[in-house]
Design a protein around this motif. Sequence first.
Motif, PDB file in Angstrom:
ATOM      1  N   LEU A  36      63.753 -12.071 -39.363  1.00  0.00           N
ATOM      2  CA  LEU A  36      63.836 -13.573 -39.539  1.00  0.00           C
ATOM      3  C   LEU A  36      63.337 -13.687 -41.759  1.00  0.00           C
ATOM      4  CD1 LEU A  36      63.806 -16.430 -38.947  1.00  0.00           C
ATOM      5  CD2 LEU A  36      61.274 -16.349 -37.797  1.00  0.00           C
ATOM      6  N   GLN A  37      62.100 -13.015 -41.527  1.00  0.00           N
ATOM      7  CA  GLN A  37      61.581 -12.900 -42.471  1.00  0.00           C
ATOM      8  C   GLN A  37      62.938 -12.460 -43.826  1.00  0.00           C
ATOM      9  OE1 GLN A  37      59.090 -14.790 -42.181  1.00  0.00           O
ATOM     10  NE2 GLN A  37      58.173 -13.563 -43.831  1.00  0.00           N
ATOM     11  N   ARG A  38      63.156 -11.663 -43.408  1.00  0.00           N
ATOM     12  CA  ARG A  38      64.860 -11.515 -44.310  1.00  0.00           C
ATOM     13  C   ARG A  38      65.631 -12.910 -44.270  1.00  0.00           C
ATOM     14  NH1 ARG A  38      67.221  -6.457 -42.097  1.00  0.00           N
ATOM     15  NH2 ARG A  38      68.321  -6.159 -44.225  1.00  0.00           N
ATOM     16  N   LEU A  39      66.168 -13.919 -42.932  1.00  0.00           N
ATOM     17  CA  LEU A  39      66.915 -14.373 -43.337  1.00  0.00           C
ATOM     18  C   LEU A  39      66.018 -15.548 -44.755  1.00  0.00           C
ATOM     19  CD1 LEU A  39      68.259 -14.899 -39.780  1.00  0.00           C
ATOM     20  CD2 LEU A  39      69.612 -14.872 -41.926  1.00  0.00           C
ATOM     21  N   ARG A  40      64.834 -15.925 -43.788  1.00  0.00           N
ATOM     22  CA  ARG A  40      64.512 -16.624 -44.950  1.00  0.00           C
ATOM     23  C   ARG A  40      64.416 -16.367 -46.374  1.00  0.00           C
ATOM     24  NH1 ARG A  40      58.921 -16.965 -40.624  1.00  0.00           N
ATOM     25  NH2 ARG A  40      58.836 -18.647 -39.854  1.00  0.00           N
ATOM     26  N   TYR A  41      63.471 -15.518 -46.773  1.00  0.00           N
ATOM     27  CA  TYR A  41      63.889 -14.795 -48.271  1.00  0.00           C
ATOM     28  C   TYR A  41      65.875 -15.447 -48.838  1.00  0.00           C
ATOM     29  CZ  TYR A  41      64.428 -12.233 -52.306  1.00  0.00           C
ATOM     30  OH  TYR A  41      64.547 -12.136 -53.719  1.00  0.00           O
ATOM     31  N   CYS A  42      67.110 -14.307 -47.712  1.00  0.00           N
ATOM     32  CA  CYS A  42      67.941 -14.452 -48.157  1.00  0.00           C
ATOM     33  C   CYS A  42      69.024 -16.098 -48.742  1.00  0.00           C
ATOM     34  CB  CYS A  42      69.087 -14.491 -47.824  1.00  0.00           C
ATOM     35  SG  CYS A  42      69.028 -12.825 -47.373  1.00  0.00           S
ATOM     36  N   LEU A  43      68.082 -17.267 -47.470  1.00  0.00           N
ATOM     37  CA  LEU A  43      68.999 -18.243 -47.362  1.00  0.00           C
ATOM     38  C   LEU A  43      68.171 -19.915 -47.859  1.00  0.00           C
ATOM     39  CD1 LEU A  43      70.344 -18.204 -43.832  1.00  0.00           C
ATOM     40  CD2 LEU A  43      71.343 -18.613 -45.882  1.00  0.00           C
ATOM     41  N   ALA A  44      66.119 -19.162 -48.363  1.00  0.00           N
ATOM     42  CA  ALA A  44      65.332 -19.769 -49.282  1.00  0.00           C
ATOM     43  C   ALA A  44      65.233 -20.770 -48.837  1.00  0.00           C
ATOM     44  CB  ALA A  44      66.507 -20.334 -50.765  1.00  0.00           C
ATOM     45  N   ASP A  45      65.006 -20.148 -47.082  1.00  0.00           N
ATOM     46  CA  ASP A  45      64.377 -22.272 -46.066  1.00  0.00           C
ATOM     47  C   ASP A  45      63.541 -21.406 -44.992  1.00  0.00           C
ATOM     48  OD1 ASP A  45      65.373 -24.552 -45.520  1.00  0.00           O
ATOM     49  OD2 ASP A  45      65.071 -23.583 -43.272  1.00  0.00           O
ATOM     50  N   GLU A  46      62.621 -22.160 -45.127  1.00  0.00           N
ATOM     51  CA  GLU A  46      61.819 -21.572 -43.745  1.00  0.00           C
ATOM     52  C   GLU A  46      62.537 -21.010 -42.620  1.00  0.00           C
ATOM     53  OE1 GLU A  46      57.462 -19.932 -42.508  1.00  0.00           O
ATOM     54  OE2 GLU A  46      58.810 -20.186 -44.372  1.00  0.00           O
ATOM     55  N   LEU A  47      63.438 -22.174 -41.914  1.00  0.00           N
ATOM     56  CA  LEU A  47      64.109 -21.847 -40.943  1.00  0.00           C
ATOM     57  C   LEU A  47      64.443 -22.252 -39.819  1.00  0.00           C
ATOM     58  CD1 LEU A  47      66.415 -18.477 -41.654  1.00  0.00           C
ATOM     59  CD2 LEU A  47      66.952 -21.202 -41.837  1.00  0.00           C
ATOM     60  N   PHE A  48      62.562 -21.985 -39.628  1.00  0.00           N
ATOM     61  CA  PHE A  48      61.740 -22.234 -38.451  1.00  0.00           C
ATOM     62  C   PHE A  48      60.051 -21.908 -38.692  1.00  0.00           C
ATOM     63  CE2 PHE A  48      65.495 -19.432 -36.941  1.00  0.00           C
ATOM     64  CZ  PHE A  48      65.986 -20.276 -35.602  1.00  0.00           C
ATOM     65  N   VAL A  49      59.517 -23.064 -37.601  1.00  0.00           N
ATOM     66  CA  VAL A  49      58.348 -23.393 -37.797  1.00  0.00           C
ATOM     67  C   VAL A  49      57.313 -23.194 -36.439  1.00  0.00           C
ATOM     68  CG1 VAL A  49      56.158 -25.554 -38.502  1.00  0.00           C
ATOM     69  CG2 VAL A  49      58.460 -25.304 -39.567  1.00  0.00           C
ATOM     70  N   ARG A  50      56.471 -22.767 -36.474  1.00  0.00           N
ATOM     71  CA  ARG A  50      55.813 -22.371 -34.881  1.00  0.00           C
ATOM     72  C   ARG A  50      54.542 -23.030 -34.589  1.00  0.00           C
ATOM     73  NH1 ARG A  50      55.286 -16.973 -33.172  1.00  0.00           N
ATOM     74  NH2 ARG A  50      55.783 -15.825 -34.952  1.00  0.00           N
ATOM     75  N   THR A  51      55.138 -23.346 -33.858  1.00  0.00           N
ATOM     76  CA  THR A  51      54.659 -25.101 -32.502  1.00  0.00           C
ATOM     77  C   THR A  51      53.607 -24.129 -31.210  1.00  0.00           C
ATOM     78  OG1 THR A  51      56.547 -26.073 -31.670  1.00  0.00           O
ATOM     79  CG2 THR A  51      55.978 -26.326 -33.984  1.00  0.00           C
ATOM     80  N   ARG A  52      53.293 -25.435 -30.956  1.00  0.00           N
ATOM     81  CA  ARG A  52      52.750 -25.120 -29.576  1.00  0.00           C
ATOM     82  C   ARG A  52      53.934 -24.578 -27.950  1.00  0.00           C
ATOM     83  NH1 ARG A  52      47.230 -28.916 -28.128  1.00  0.00           N
ATOM     84  NH2 ARG A  52      46.640 -27.585 -30.088  1.00  0.00           N
TER      85      ARG A  52
END
Length: 301
Positions: free
Chosen positions: A43-59
């Motif tokens: 997921l971290q690699r995807l975030r870097y490649c796509l320049a977007d957080e993609l997912f935000v952790r919630t409850r």
Amino acid sequence: MKLNLRGIDLNLLPVFDAIMEAGQLSRAADALGMSQPAISAALQRLRYCLADELFVRTRQGMEPTPRARELHEQLAPQLAALRDTLDPGNRFDPASSDRHFRLVSVDYFEMVMLPPLLAQVRKQAPGVVVEVITATDAMSEDLQKVRSDLAIDAFIPEDPRLNRMVLLEEELVVVARAGHPCLRGHCSKEQFLSEEHVVLPDRNRRLPLDQILDTPGWQRRTGARVTQFAGMLATVAGTDMIATVPRRLALHYAHAMQLQVLAFPVPLPPVPIYLLWSPALDKDPAHRWLREQLVSTAAVL
């Protein structure tokens, strides 16, 4: 400038798809047979490649960003098609499938459509399971995240990201018990307004009936409020109250429950019953098969 695909590890796309569908890293890891640290790293690699957080952790789990939703809508059907192309065993075979389908609806569907649908499905797919859950305000989100396969409802969410089609149209009728002291085969406007009514909860959306009842001179008397159509029919059968329900539902249970089925006092436009689903499932062979079963069932009701 176009994105250089050589700079992106395409093996990360199934990880993205799994997180979108599961909503949690641990469940996505289980689905892919990977460890949770490996999923997190991907997921971290995807975030870097796509320049977007993609997912935000919630409850509630991993909430996708708008960019993630947009990507999933476009990528999910492509990944499904690729799986079918590369793995013939992944294609849907009704006779051998044990697919578990999840449908969102109200009890109208269970009482009118589900029995003939299951009779038809069983002839082709004896191992398939159909689960029906109650429609709530979370219906749109459940469909978008593919937590549910389909929704069948007259109330459709104002969400352009969902695919939809009219499954059938319903006429509204008035029902009263056979021995009702005032109604005998006909219901005038005056009778309609003078009798007590059994009604369903207000879902904050408008149907043709609501538009009539909101006009001056059409204020009905509510005698009871129940949660489901089954409760409406049972209450009408055991009291002198009346109710306004879909015609197919009324005719299906009129004889067994000794009900009169009466025309509504004034003409009403038909109520469309919609079928809704996520575009991510549009080309899924199993999902397409189920939609076809629903359409053919509705055609003979």
